[in-house]
Scaffold this motif. Structure first.
Motif, PDB file in Angstrom:
ATOM      1  N   LEU A  46       0.832  -1.201   0.000  1.00 49.09           N
ATOM      2  CA  LEU A  46       0.000   0.000   0.000  1.00 49.09           C
ATOM      3  C   LEU A  46       0.869   1.253   0.000  1.00 49.09           C
ATOM      4  O   LEU A  46       0.615   2.200  -0.749  1.00 49.09           O
ATOM      5  CB  LEU A  46      -0.935  -0.008   1.206  1.00 49.09           C
ATOM      6  N   ILE A  47       1.893   1.269   0.819  1.00 50.55           N
ATOM      7  CA  ILE A  47       2.821   2.403   0.845  1.00 50.55           C
ATOM      8  C   ILE A  47       3.507   2.553  -0.501  1.00 50.55           C
ATOM      9  O   ILE A  47       3.647   3.659  -1.032  1.00 50.55           O
ATOM     10  CB  ILE A  47       3.849   2.231   1.988  1.00 50.55           C
ATOM     11  N   TYR A  48       3.928   1.427  -1.087  1.00 49.06           N
ATOM     12  CA  TYR A  48       4.565   1.467  -2.403  1.00 49.06           C
ATOM     13  C   TYR A  48       3.589   1.989  -3.461  1.00 49.06           C
ATOM     14  O   TYR A  48       3.959   2.797  -4.314  1.00 49.06           O
ATOM     15  CB  TYR A  48       5.078   0.076  -2.781  1.00 49.06           C
ATOM     16  N   ALA A  49       2.337   1.547  -3.406  1.00 48.70           N
ATOM     17  CA  ALA A  49       1.338   1.981  -4.387  1.00 48.70           C
ATOM     18  C   ALA A  49       1.063   3.478  -4.267  1.00 48.70           C
ATOM     19  O   ALA A  49       0.809   4.150  -5.267  1.00 48.70           O
ATOM     20  CB  ALA A  49       0.049   1.186  -4.221  1.00 48.70           C
ATOM     21  N   CYS A  50       1.106   4.006  -3.056  1.00 52.44           N
ATOM     22  CA  CYS A  50       0.867   5.451  -2.868  1.00 52.44           C
ATOM     23  C   CYS A  50       1.963   6.298  -3.505  1.00 52.44           C
ATOM     24  O   CYS A  50       1.719   7.426  -3.931  1.00 52.44           O
ATOM     25  CB  CYS A  50       0.749   5.778  -1.381  1.00 52.44           C
ATOM     26  N   SER A  51       3.165   5.754  -3.582  1.00 52.80           N
ATOM     27  CA  SER A  51       4.270   6.519  -4.164  1.00 52.80           C
ATOM     28  C   SER A  51       4.414   6.284  -5.661  1.00 52.80           C
ATOM     29  O   SER A  51       5.294   6.863  -6.299  1.00 52.80           O
ATOM     30  CB  SER A  51       5.582   6.150  -3.458  1.00 52.80           C
TER      31      SER A  51
END
Length: 148
Positions: free
Chosen positions: A20-25
């Protein structure tokens, strides 16, 4: 069994959070709409993470353990299904979406004792209708393989 379930869902929650953190960036060089292509991975990872967190922390008294009936035969079918989906991912570009999806649908349908004609018709309808939906309606290009 409940302990192992909580450990597994905890691992899924942690992995989902990192994704999720990776997808946000994620920033795509080309975006067709204001939301951009990162909305789907964010939504998907958010739902997976939230579901896994819930399954990890839910009270044990709410749910009775369910015997899933894991048999050697069923596990064999699940392994073959995973292999089929892996082969689908490998041949997707070469064969194209329609042919790869047709072959994958037939293989999985036959794996779970589907009759040949209905499985083939379902695979043909699924592959062509899904291709049309993505290519024409959603404007998402899919590989045509040796048709293109």
């Amino acid at each position: 069994m409940m302990k192992f379930e909580r450990i597994l869902t905890g691992i899924i929650a942690v992995c989902g959070l990192f994704l999720l953190i990776y997808a946000c960036s994620f920033e795509a060089p080309i975006s067709y709409d204001p939301v951009g292509p990162k909305a789907f991975p964010i939504l998907l990872m958010g739902l997976i993470t939230a579901s896994a967190v819930y399954l990890t922390v839910r009270p044990a008294i709410m749910f009775e353990p369910i015997e899933l009936g894991w048999t050697k035969h069923l596990l064999g079918k699940l392994v073959l299904c995973a292999i089929t989906l892996t082969v689908y991912a490998v041949i997707f570009e070469w064969f194209g979406f329609i042919v790869a999806t047709l072959l994958m649908t037939i293989a999985v349908g036959k794996l779970f004792n589907g009759k040949t004609i209905p499985v083939a018709i379902t695979g043909l309808l699924l592959s062509t209708c899904t291709y049309y939906l993505f290519d024409r309606v959603l404007d998402v290009p899919l590989p045509l393989g040796f048709f293109g």
